[in-house]
Design an enzyme around this catalytic site. Structure first.
Site, PDB file in Angstrom:
ATOM      1  N   HIS A 371       0.793  -1.232   0.000  1.00  0.00           N
ATOM      2  CA  HIS A 371       0.000   0.000   0.000  1.00  0.00           C
ATOM      3  C   HIS A 371       0.818   1.271   0.000  1.00  0.00           C
ATOM      4  O   HIS A 371       0.245   2.360   0.034  1.00  0.00           O
ATOM      5  CB  HIS A 371      -0.926   0.031   1.223  1.00  0.00           C
ATOM      6  CG  HIS A 371      -2.116  -0.849   1.086  1.00  0.00           C
ATOM      7  ND1 HIS A 371      -3.289  -0.416   0.509  1.00  0.00           N
ATOM      8  CD2 HIS A 371      -2.313  -2.136   1.423  1.00  0.00           C
ATOM      9  CE1 HIS A 371      -4.169  -1.404   0.529  1.00  0.00           C
ATOM     10  NE2 HIS A 371      -3.594  -2.475   1.071  1.00  0.00           N
ATOM     11  N   LYS A 562      -8.921  13.893   3.970  1.00  0.00           N
ATOM     12  CA  LYS A 562      -8.050  12.718   3.995  1.00  0.00           C
ATOM     13  C   LYS A 562      -7.158  12.877   5.202  1.00  0.00           C
ATOM     14  O   LYS A 562      -7.161  13.935   5.835  1.00  0.00           O
ATOM     15  CB  LYS A 562      -7.217  12.637   2.714  1.00  0.00           C
ATOM     16  CG  LYS A 562      -6.557  13.978   2.330  1.00  0.00           C
ATOM     17  CD  LYS A 562      -5.776  13.904   1.013  1.00  0.00           C
ATOM     18  CE  LYS A 562      -6.613  13.904  -0.227  1.00  0.00           C
ATOM     19  NZ  LYS A 562      -6.586  12.656  -0.972  1.00  0.00           N
ATOM     20  N   ARG A 563      -6.390  11.842   5.564  1.00  0.00           N
ATOM     21  CA  ARG A 563      -5.467  12.001   6.668  1.00  0.00           C
ATOM     22  C   ARG A 563      -4.540  13.189   6.421  1.00  0.00           C
ATOM     23  O   ARG A 563      -4.179  13.478   5.273  1.00  0.00           O
ATOM     24  CB  ARG A 563      -4.649  10.716   6.862  1.00  0.00           C
ATOM     25  CG  ARG A 563      -5.462   9.587   7.454  1.00  0.00           C
ATOM     26  CD  ARG A 563      -6.063   9.948   8.788  1.00  0.00           C
ATOM     27  NE  ARG A 563      -5.033  10.062   9.804  1.00  0.00           N
ATOM     28  CZ  ARG A 563      -4.757   9.133  10.711  1.00  0.00           C
ATOM     29  NH1 ARG A 563      -5.457   8.016  10.753  1.00  0.00           N
ATOM     30  NH2 ARG A 563      -3.790   9.319  11.591  1.00  0.00           N
ATOM     31  N   LYS A 568       0.548  14.437   1.324  1.00  0.00           N
ATOM     32  CA  LYS A 568      -0.749  14.786   0.734  1.00  0.00           C
ATOM     33  C   LYS A 568      -0.887  16.293   0.495  1.00  0.00           C
ATOM     34  O   LYS A 568      -1.814  16.740  -0.173  1.00  0.00           O
ATOM     35  CB  LYS A 568      -1.890  14.280   1.620  1.00  0.00           C
ATOM     36  CG  LYS A 568      -1.984  12.746   1.666  1.00  0.00           C
ATOM     37  CD  LYS A 568      -3.074  12.274   2.636  1.00  0.00           C
ATOM     38  CE  LYS A 568      -3.177  10.762   2.753  1.00  0.00           C
ATOM     39  NZ  LYS A 568      -4.007  10.122   1.701  1.00  0.00           N
ATOM     40  N   THR A 670      -8.432   6.706  -2.665  1.00  0.00           N
ATOM     41  CA  THR A 670      -9.791   6.226  -2.954  1.00  0.00           C
ATOM     42  C   THR A 670     -10.809   7.346  -2.737  1.00  0.00           C
ATOM     43  O   THR A 670     -11.899   7.297  -3.307  1.00  0.00           O
ATOM     44  CB  THR A 670     -10.162   5.028  -2.045  1.00  0.00           C
ATOM     45  OG1 THR A 670      -9.860   5.367  -0.687  1.00  0.00           O
ATOM     46  CG2 THR A 670      -9.420   3.775  -2.441  1.00  0.00           C
ATOM     47  N   LYS A 674     -14.468   8.426  -4.820  1.00  0.00           N
ATOM     48  CA  LYS A 674     -15.787   8.767  -4.268  1.00  0.00           C
ATOM     49  C   LYS A 674     -16.264  10.104  -4.835  1.00  0.00           C
ATOM     50  O   LYS A 674     -17.440  10.259  -5.206  1.00  0.00           O
ATOM     51  CB  LYS A 674     -15.728   8.850  -2.739  1.00  0.00           C
ATOM     52  CG  LYS A 674     -15.281   7.577  -2.052  1.00  0.00           C
ATOM     53  CD  LYS A 674     -14.909   7.840  -0.581  1.00  0.00           C
ATOM     54  CE  LYS A 674     -14.051   6.717  -0.023  1.00  0.00           C
ATOM     55  NZ  LYS A 674     -13.383   7.084   1.251  1.00  0.00           N
TER      56      LYS A 674
HETATM   57  C1  LIG Z   1     -12.138   7.254   1.561  1.00  0.00           C
HETATM   58  C2  LIG Z   1     -11.660   7.610   2.903  1.00  0.00           C
HETATM   59  C3  LIG Z   1     -10.297   7.800   3.145  1.00  0.00           C
HETATM   60  C4  LIG Z   1      -9.241   7.705   2.061  1.00  0.00           C
HETATM   61  O1  LIG Z   1      -9.072   8.992   1.481  1.00  0.00           O
HETATM   62  P1  LIG Z   1      -7.816   9.340   0.556  1.00  0.00           P
HETATM   63  O2  LIG Z   1      -8.163  10.676  -0.024  1.00  0.00           O
HETATM   64  O3  LIG Z   1      -7.749   8.293  -0.501  1.00  0.00           O
HETATM   65  O4  LIG Z   1      -6.619   9.382   1.425  1.00  0.00           O
HETATM   66  C5  LIG Z   1      -9.891   8.135   4.420  1.00  0.00           C
HETATM   67  N1  LIG Z   1     -10.789   8.266   5.416  1.00  0.00           N
HETATM   68  C6  LIG Z   1     -12.110   8.111   5.220  1.00  0.00           C
HETATM   69  C7  LIG Z   1     -13.046   8.306   6.351  1.00  0.00           C
HETATM   70  C8  LIG Z   1     -12.591   7.767   3.959  1.00  0.00           C
HETATM   71  O5  LIG Z   1     -13.911   7.588   3.775  1.00  0.00           O
END
Ligand SMILES: *Cc1c(COP(=O)(O)O)cnc(C)c1O
Length: 826
Positions: A371, A562-563, A568, A670, A674
């Site tokens: 990952h 995101k985190r 990032k 991911t 979304k």
């Molecule tokens: C989808 C999701 C992530 C992943 O987000 P990235 O932008 O791909 O880092 C992290 N936390 C939550 C709560 C999510 O739903």
């Protein structure tokens, strides 16, 4: 005829063994008799819990039948091993997948309750940090949707991902006691309890048939008790299982201590055992090195492998000939990598196989998903810790290594450097085990999670292994489930899609391409815009409730959730906000498109720089939002406690999705998928799955900026951020505001670490290198937004081409190309 909307027919066709009454009756029964709440007083938590039980009952028969079906079949079984499952809420998901919406609404009506309000009572199951854990949850959903015999195995953490709140602009962590009110979605299966060994030492003994056997003795034992959660498939009578392990003490007290009057001490031992499943480690993309974390990993692995082996022995006795062909363990990153030596141990020591047979079986059934390329995230465990905690596993790892290096020697005789590079043991004053290498050597499949990521693994991090075993390596671009991330979270769009392209997209997202021609239909574009506006209004309310800031609905909603991590580059986003703020201050607002920027995410509690970025976002927000000149032109909020249920409101209301990582650092992403599904346009770098998103959406429907992965490597050789700053007046002004303390007037110097990082020629994240390109791409996005009709067209094309990013597609590829399993139809 609709199949099961009428609860009467539901009861009759739930077959002879079902003893359930109509849903309104069952809701009342649980309220009265399960919860003892005979005088409903409007407290919504009781309705939530009673409803959850009533819905769970509806799952129960199908669940049993699915498990019977799997047991009766001679299909290979897949076990998805993950330290994290970021499930979020279960109620609405179950209601949707079992088609219970109508009866549930009717049942709640007797108490004057609405499903939306009751569903809000459920606490998120936050048993994960971010993308990796949410991926595991989307995968389980897709496996159930596709009727694949896949079981998830994880840990039932008492405390999940911490809650975040903001105090004086800074992140404060609160414990997440998600099980406090009980968990209606789990069933305890004490009968399948397993015993886990730790510590102790090994002994060699001759067994009856003259073979040397190893015994791992004088161990500290604890129990693993399974709790099963149902994973309902979508309208297909299939319920898969997520089995989560809770740590418990062995019931056997130390009799000596007991008799010596140390009864309380003997009972207190319970605590140490239970600590193992107490709390999720809140570090995303960084290794940890703590003993308790290694215990968690081994606990999950040993309990799960014993579980699978016990089921095997029950059916096949001690004949393991086909075990490797009939089982597959998918390792979600290296966290469960001790599955390789643990399966060897169980086969060698407990089931008396010889090494070659055991190794053949093990390497036939292990598959590893990588990952991350970030070196700080690659797990390494010190040999001395391993030796103390898992002495038998260390011996096995040494033997695996010896045999592997002998193989390397045969292929590349005398190449000492290669031997050193490939060794599972990293030498040094404190030798470490390289868990990624252990996973590669022990697995028949190694996959990355986006095209670029897999290519970088093959050419970089794992190049030596790729040379030896090119066929092991494969790509499985991540996906997300459209049942949660479109159908459930975006009802207005769901309805528009059903009306426009019909219903099948919920289990076949490729059907979304039927939308493409509608991009040219002016009337449809208008309706598309209206749906987005409805979702923006919901988001406005949500943001107002949690931050007290009101977003003007006509502005562009620009979101990065995101985190919080340097790679990032939330910092780059903030720099752009400061740039816009600066333009407003100097009166350069001609044609400026109003913009609301939302940033959300948790920082690892020990990650100082990430926490400082949170503080900066909040400080900049305070200044920007209070400046009269910005008015409706610019708003910035930090959205607290970002989590799955927050994303369900945020992503439908988003117009611009920020995917701005330094190229080569984000394995896939991911969140980007979304947003795309929900019609957001992406501003992003050529990183992770962004590349595939841009290919599918069309380059003209994506706002690209910045260096690509090769450009990043090249730029690092001679990076001079100070020269870039000096040469660009707008960038210079942004730095002057930051460095002049404009956003920290009462807290001098607090952001120096961030500004000096930006100016550092060693800055790994190349933020200043991409800043000009980012400003320009943001301007293109704003100019495009000014033409709403054009924007809607691009938005439709993004959603229409998001089919590739369904986790159904990803899981079909896992099933065909790695697992070799087929749907087991009901
Ligand atoms: C989808 C999701 C992530 C992943 O987000 P990235 O932008 O791909 O880092 C992290 N936390 C939550 C709560 C999510 O739903």
């Amino acid at each position: 005829m609709t199949k099961t909307l009428d609860q009467k027919s539901q009861v009759t066709d739930a077959s002879s063994e079902s003893i359930l009454g109509p849903l309104p009756h069952e809701l009342r029964r649980h309220l009265y008799y399960t919860l003892g709440h005979h005088r409903p007083n409007g407290d919504p938590t009781y309705y939530y819990r009673a409803l959850a039980y009533a819905v769970r009952d509806r799952i129960s028969d199908q669940w049993q039948k699915t498990q019977d079906r799997f047991a009766a079949s001679d299909s290979r079984r897949v076990h998805y091993l993950s330290l994290e499952f970021l499930l979020g809420r279960s109620l609405n998901n179950a209601v949707q997948n079992l088609e219970l919406e109508q009866p549930v609404r009717e049942a709640l009506q007797q108490y004057g309750c609405h499903l939306e309000a009751i569903a809000e009572e459920e606490l998120d199951a936050g048993l994960g940090n971010g993308g990796l854990g949410r991926l595991a949850a989307c995968f389980l959903d897709s496996c159930a949707n596709l009727q694949l015999p896949v079981t998830g195995y994880g840990i039932r953490y008492e405390f999940g991902m911490f809650h975040q709140h903001i105090e004086n602009g800074r992140q404060v962590e609160d414990p997440d006691h998600w099980l406090r009110d009980g968990n209606p979605w789990e069933i305890e299966r004490r009968e399948s309890t397993r015993t886990i060994k730790m510590y102790g030492h090994t002994q060699r003994v001759m067994d009856q048939d003259g073979a040397m056997r190893v015994r791992w003795v004088a161990t500290n034992d604890l129990l693993a008790v399974p709790f099963d959660m149902p994973i309902p498939g979508y309208k297909n009578q299939t319920i898969n299982t997520l089995r989560l392990w809770k740590a418990n003490t062995t019931d056997i007290f130390d009799l000596e201590e007991f008799n010596a009057g140390s009864y309380p001490e003997a009972v207190a031992a319970k605590n140490t055992a239970e600590q193992i499943s107490m709390v999720l480690y809140p570090n995303d993309a960084s290794e940890n090195g703590k003993e308790l974390r290694l215990k968690q990993q081994y606990f999950l692995v040993s309990a799960s492998l014993q579980d699978v082996l016990a089921q095997w022995v029950k059916k096949h006795g001690e004949d393991f000939t086909d075990f490797g062909k009939q089982n597959c363990f998918q390792l979600n990153d290296t966290h469960p990598a001790s599955a390789v030596p643990e399966l060897m141990r169980l086969l060698l020591d407990e089931h008396k196989l010889d090494w070659d047979t055991a190794w053949k079986i093990t390497s036939e059934c292990m598959a590893y998903t990588n990952h991350t390329l970030l070196p700080e995230a690659l797990e390494r465990w010190s040999v001395s810790l391993f030796n103390r905690l898992l002495p038998r596993l260390l011996e096995i790892i040494y033997e695996i290594n010896e045999r592997f290096l002998a193989q390397v020697d045969e292929l590349y005789p005398g190449d000492v450097e290669l031997r050193k590079r490939l060794s599972l043991i990293e030498e040094g004053s404190e030798p470490h085990i390289r868990m990624a290498y252990l996973s590669i050597v022990g697995s028949f499949s190694v996959n990355g999670v986006a095209h670029l990521h897999t290519e970088l693994l093959k050419s970089g991090l794992f190049a030596d292994f790729y040379k030896i075993w090119p066929k092991k390596f494969n790509n499985k671009t991540n996906g997300v489930t459209q049942r949660r991330w479109l159908s459930h979270c975006n009802p207005p769009l769901r309805d528009l899609l059903n009306e426009t392209i019909g219903k099948g997209w919920e289990s076949d997202l490729e059907r979304m391409t039927a939308l493409v021609p509608y991009a040219d239909d002016a009337e449809f574009r208008k309706r598309w815009g209206e749906v987005k506006l409805t979702n923006k209004r919901r988001l406005v309310e949500y943001v107002k409730k949690h931050t007290a800031i009101e977003f003007p609905e006509a502005a562009m909603f620009d979101v990065q959730v995101k985190r919080i991590h340097e790679y990032k580059r939330q910092l780059l986003n903030v720099l752009h906000v400061i740039h816009l703020y600066n333009r407003i201050r100097r009166g350069d607002t001609e044609g400026m498109v109003p913009r609301c920027v939302l940033i959300g995410g948790k920082a690892a509690p020990g990650y100082h720089v990430a926490k400082l970025i949170v503080k900066l976002i909040n400080n900049v927000a305070a200044v920007v939002n209070s400046e009269p000149k910005t008015q409706d032109l610019l708003k910035l909020v930090f959205f607290p406690n970002y989590r799955v249920s927050a994303m369900e409101v945020i992503c439908p209301g988003t117009e611009l999705s920020e995917q701005i990582s330094t190229a080569g650092k984000e394995a896939s992403g991911t969140g980007n998928m979304k947003f795309m599904m929900n019609g957001a346009l992406t501003i992003g770098t050529l990183d992770g799955a962004n590349i595939e998103i841009r290919e599918k959406a069309g380059a003209e429907n994506f706002f690209l900026f910045g260096l690509d992965a090769a450009g990043v490597v090249k730029t690092k050789q001679n990076y001079n951020p100070n020269a870039i700053i000096a040469a660009d007046a707008e960038i210079r002004q942004v730095m002057e505001l930051l460095e002049g303390g404009h956003f920290n007037k009462t807290e001098p110097g607090i952001f120096d670490l961030l500004t000096s990082g930006l100016r550092n020629p060693q800055d790994q994240w190349l933020t200043i290198a991409d800043f000009r390109s980012y400003i320009d791409a943001q301007q293109v996005a704003a100019d495009t937004y000014a033409d709403q009709d054009k924007w809607n067209r691009m938005s439709i094309l993004n959603a229409a081409n998001s089919g590739w990013f369904s986790s159904d597609r990803t899981i079909k590829q896992y099933a065909q190309e790695i697992w070799g399993v087929e749907p087991l139809d009901s």
